[in-house]
Motif scaffolding. Structure first.
Motif, PDB file in Angstrom:
ATOM      1  N   LEU A 162     -36.982  16.067  -6.991  1.00 42.88           N
ATOM      2  CA  LEU A 162     -37.409  16.027  -5.635  1.00 42.88           C
ATOM      3  C   LEU A 162     -38.685  15.566  -5.492  1.00 42.88           C
ATOM      4  N   ARG A 163     -39.779  15.871  -6.032  1.00 49.68           N
ATOM      5  CA  ARG A 163     -40.949  15.397  -6.128  1.00 49.68           C
ATOM      6  C   ARG A 163     -41.294  14.045  -6.336  1.00 49.68           C
ATOM      7  N   LYS A 164     -40.546  13.534  -7.194  1.00 50.62           N
ATOM      8  CA  LYS A 164     -40.243  12.394  -7.737  1.00 50.62           C
ATOM      9  C   LYS A 164     -39.907  11.030  -6.618  1.00 50.62           C
ATOM     10  N   ASP A 165     -38.756  11.908  -6.195  1.00 51.02           N
ATOM     11  CA  ASP A 165     -37.915  11.038  -4.898  1.00 51.02           C
ATOM     12  C   ASP A 165     -39.060  10.810  -3.713  1.00 51.02           C
ATOM     13  N   LEU A 166     -39.582  12.087  -3.593  1.00 55.52           N
ATOM     14  CA  LEU A 166     -40.544  12.104  -2.212  1.00 55.52           C
ATOM     15  C   LEU A 166     -41.861  11.289  -2.599  1.00 55.52           C
ATOM     16  N   LEU A 167     -42.279  11.317  -3.583  1.00 52.57           N
ATOM     17  CA  LEU A 167     -43.290  10.538  -3.980  1.00 52.57           C
ATOM     18  C   LEU A 167     -43.145   9.013  -3.955  1.00 52.57           C
ATOM     19  N   GLU A 168     -41.894   8.446  -4.185  1.00 53.63           N
ATOM     20  CA  GLU A 168     -41.594   7.410  -4.094  1.00 53.63           C
ATOM     21  C   GLU A 168     -41.319   6.883  -2.513  1.00 53.63           C
ATOM     22  N   MET A 169     -40.822   7.564  -1.772  1.00 50.08           N
ATOM     23  CA  MET A 169     -40.498   7.426  -0.369  1.00 50.08           C
ATOM     24  C   MET A 169     -41.810   7.626   0.135  1.00 50.08           C
ATOM     25  N   LYS A 170     -42.898   8.398  -0.254  1.00 48.51           N
ATOM     26  CA  LYS A 170     -44.233   8.258   0.509  1.00 48.51           C
ATOM     27  C   LYS A 170     -44.759   6.913   0.085  1.00 48.51           C
ATOM     28  N   LYS A 171     -44.905   6.569  -0.987  1.00 43.66           N
ATOM     29  CA  LYS A 171     -45.382   5.169  -1.574  1.00 43.66           C
ATOM     30  C   LYS A 171     -44.724   4.036  -0.890  1.00 43.66           C
ATOM     31  N   SER A 172     -43.612   4.069  -0.435  1.00 44.00           N
ATOM     32  CA  SER A 172     -42.743   2.875   0.319  1.00 44.00           C
ATOM     33  C   SER A 172     -43.447   2.483   1.475  1.00 44.00           C
ATOM     34  N   ASN A 173     -44.202   3.618   2.180  1.00 41.14           N
ATOM     35  CA  ASN A 173     -44.783   3.522   3.754  1.00 41.14           C
ATOM     36  C   ASN A 173     -43.934   3.045   4.673  1.00 41.14           C
TER      37      ASN A 173
END
Length: 186
Positions: free
Chosen positions: A118-129
């Motif tokens: 979950l944390r990994k996916d949401l961090l990638e989502m955040k980085k996508s902007n």
């Protein structure tokens, strides 16, 4: 996609939203991570603007993995004043993490293996902007609260029971969908 076509059109729904001052609109876009679908929604919304209405367009889980395909469409959608773009948090991951957090109250979220994907996916989502918002099943609320970098997003949730409205959850959410199977129970 699992239901037969009922003949209900987006224009029918938007007409109802336009006529009622208290309604907002949350579109669960199962395929908005595809360029054609995203562009179709953008074109429709630019031709059929509703004044002073809040729109939440929910993109499916892992949409951030299609950044090259949908980023130009998302940039256009962001230019529409009353549109918010939400990322659908993986339900299973959020609920599993929340349950593990409740069982391991003394542990940090970083130390709980059920929370790592979950944390990994949401961090990638955040980085996508790409997104201004996140949306998730209320059963995953405990996990979402513990992920500090999500505080810059607006939160939207569904599956909220009437009894949960007694909590101060309004401070956390932009939009809330109640889980109410009994129309006499509001």
């Amino acid at each position: 996609p699992t239901e037969n076509n009922t003949g209900l059109l987006l224009s029918d729904i938007l007409n109802v939203v336009e006529k009622n001052q208290k309604l907002s609109f949350w579109l669960d876009g199962k395929n908005l991570n595809e360029k054609k679908a995203c562009t179709t929604v953008y074109n429709y919304l630019t031709k059929n603007k509703l004044k002073n209405k809040q729109f939440l367009l929910e993109f499916p889980t892992r949409s951030h993995q299609n950044t090259n395909e949908i980023s130009s469409c998302i940039k256009k959608l962001k230019s529409i004043e009353n549109i918010r773009l939400s990322y659908y948090v993986p339900t299973h991951d959020a609920i599993s993490c929340s349950q593990a957090l409740k069982s391991n109250a003394d542990k940090s979220i970083d130390k709980i293996k059920e929370c790592s994907s979950l944390r990994k996916d949401l961090l990638e989502m955040k980085k996508s902007n790409l997104f201004s918002d996140i949306s998730f099943d209320f059963l995953g609320f405990e996990a979402i609260k513990k992920i500090n970098f999500l505080k810059n997003f607006s939160w939207n949730t569904w599956n909220v029971k009437n009894k949960d409205l007694n909590n101060k959850i309004y401070d956390y959410f932009h939009m809330i969908i109640l889980n109410n199977n009994d129309p006499n129970n509001l």
